[in-house]
Design a protein around this motif. Structure first.
Motif, mmCIF file in Angstrom:
data_model
loop_
_atom_site.group_PDB
_atom_site.id
_atom_site.type_symbol
_atom_site.label_atom_id
_atom_site.label_comp_id
_atom_site.label_asym_id
_atom_site.label_seq_id
_atom_site.Cartn_x
_atom_site.Cartn_y
_atom_site.Cartn_z
ATOM 1 N N SER A 153 17.121 39.789 87.797
ATOM 2 C CA SER A 153 18.102 38.769 87.469
ATOM 3 C C SER A 153 19.246 38.833 88.465
ATOM 4 O O SER A 153 19.569 39.902 88.985
ATOM 5 C CB SER A 153 18.656 38.989 86.061
ATOM 6 O OG SER A 153 17.647 38.922 85.084
ATOM 7 N N ALA B 214 23.136 37.320 88.493
ATOM 8 C CA ALA B 214 24.205 36.582 87.839
ATOM 9 C C ALA B 214 25.281 36.252 88.871
ATOM 10 O O ALA B 214 25.800 37.147 89.545
ATOM 11 C CB ALA B 214 24.799 37.425 86.712
ATOM 12 N N SER C 68 28.937 34.336 90.023
ATOM 13 C CA SER C 68 30.245 33.910 89.534
ATOM 14 C C SER C 68 31.141 33.610 90.727
ATOM 15 O O SER C 68 30.918 34.099 91.837
ATOM 16 C CB SER C 68 30.870 34.994 88.646
ATOM 17 O OG SER C 68 31.057 36.197 89.376
ATOM 18 N N SER D 163 15.659 29.511 87.415
ATOM 19 C CA SER D 163 17.105 29.569 87.246
ATOM 20 C C SER D 163 17.501 29.070 85.877
ATOM 21 O O SER D 163 16.783 28.260 85.265
ATOM 22 C CB SER D 163 17.815 28.749 88.327
ATOM 23 O OG SER D 163 17.603 27.378 88.123
ATOM 24 N N ASP D 164 18.618 29.547 85.403
ATOM 25 C CA ASP D 164 19.248 29.057 84.184
ATOM 26 C C ASP D 164 20.640 28.602 84.610
ATOM 27 O O ASP D 164 21.557 29.415 84.750
ATOM 28 C CB ASP D 164 19.312 30.151 83.133
ATOM 29 C CG ASP D 164 19.854 29.663 81.802
ATOM 30 O OD1 ASP D 164 20.617 28.662 81.810
ATOM 31 O OD2 ASP D 164 19.542 30.258 80.767
ATOM 32 N N ALA E 130 22.901 26.981 83.119
ATOM 33 C CA ALA E 130 23.948 27.180 82.120
ATOM 34 C C ALA E 130 24.526 28.598 82.186
ATOM 35 O O ALA E 130 25.680 28.826 81.831
ATOM 36 C CB ALA E 130 23.413 26.902 80.726
ATOM 37 N N LYS E 131 23.711 29.530 82.653
ATOM 38 C CA LYS E 131 24.142 30.923 82.764
ATOM 39 C C LYS E 131 24.458 31.327 84.199
ATOM 40 O O LYS E 131 24.763 32.491 84.458
ATOM 41 C CB LYS E 131 23.060 31.849 82.208
ATOM 42 C CG LYS E 131 22.798 31.684 80.728
ATOM 43 C CD LYS E 131 21.740 32.676 80.243
ATOM 44 C CE LYS E 131 21.493 32.541 78.761
ATOM 45 N NZ LYS E 131 20.465 33.484 78.264
ATOM 46 N N ASN E 132 24.353 30.390 85.129
ATOM 47 C CA ASN E 132 24.569 30.704 86.550
ATOM 48 C C ASN E 132 23.737 31.915 86.975
ATOM 49 O O ASN E 132 24.222 32.835 87.650
ATOM 50 C CB ASN E 132 26.049 30.970 86.836
ATOM 51 C CG ASN E 132 26.880 29.713 86.862
ATOM 52 O OD1 ASN E 132 26.376 28.625 86.580
ATOM 53 N ND2 ASN E 132 28.147 29.852 87.158
ATOM 54 N N THR E 133 22.493 31.897 86.583
ATOM 55 C CA THR E 133 21.627 33.052 86.819
ATOM 56 C C THR E 133 20.304 32.612 87.429
ATOM 57 O O THR E 133 19.736 31.585 87.040
ATOM 58 C CB THR E 133 21.368 33.809 85.511
ATOM 59 O OG1 THR E 133 22.623 34.259 84.977
ATOM 60 C CG2 THR E 133 20.464 35.013 85.732
#
Length: 124
Positions: free
Chosen positions: A20, A22, A24, A71-72, A74-77
Motif C-alpha cells: 500500500s 498512502a 498526502s 487505487s482508492d 477516496a483514501k489517496n492510496t
C-alpha cells in the motif's frame, strides 16, 4: 508531500503480498501513479502504473499477469497486489507519482514524488 509504503516483508516463492502507498500533501487525481523496484546491482524497474483518468494499467512483461495495481481515490492510496512471487522479485519497492505516465517506467528519469520504499524478499 508524503508517500508512505507499507506491506513489505518476507514470503516464499509462489506467495503473495499486497503493498500500500498512502499519499498526502498533494492532489491525488493530478498524477499518474506507479510502483518501481530497485534491487542491488540492478537497474531501477517500473513494475506497474495506473492512469487515474481512465484507470488504465500498465505492466512490463516481467510481472504481467502476476502484479495488479489499483487505487482508492477516496483514501489517496495506491495498492500493488503481487502474486506468484519469484526470487527475482526481491527488491525494495517504491511508489511514485508523476504527471508523465511514461516517466513511471523510465529507468533514470526523476519522479515528481516517490516514497522511501519497502523491502520485499522472496525466498526459494
Amino acid at each position: 508531500v508524503q508517500l508512505v509504503e507499507s506491506g513489505g516483508g518476507l514470503v516464499q516463492t509462489g506467495g503473495s503480498l499486497r503493498l500500500s502507498c498512502a499519499a498526502s500533501g498533494l492532489t491525488f487525481e493530478d498524477y499518474n501513479w506507479g510502483w518501481f523496484r530497485q534491487a542491488p546491482g540492478k537497474e531501477r524497474e517500473g513494475v506497474a502504473a495506473i492512469r487515474l483518468s481512465d484507470r488504465s494499467t500498465y505492466y512490463p512483461d516481467s510481472v504481467k499477469g502476476r502484479f495488479t495495481i489499483s487505487s482508492d481515490n477516496a483514501k489517496n492510496t495506491v495498492y500493488l497486489q503481487m502474486n506468484s512471487l519469484k526470487v527475482d522479485d526481491t527488491a525494495v519497492y517504491h511508489c511514485a507519482a508523476d504527471r508523465l505516465l511514461s516517466g513511471l517506467f523510465h529507468p533514470t528519469a526523476p519522479y515528481d514524488y516517490r516514497g522511501q520504499g519497502v523491502q520485499v524478499t522472496v525466498s526459494a
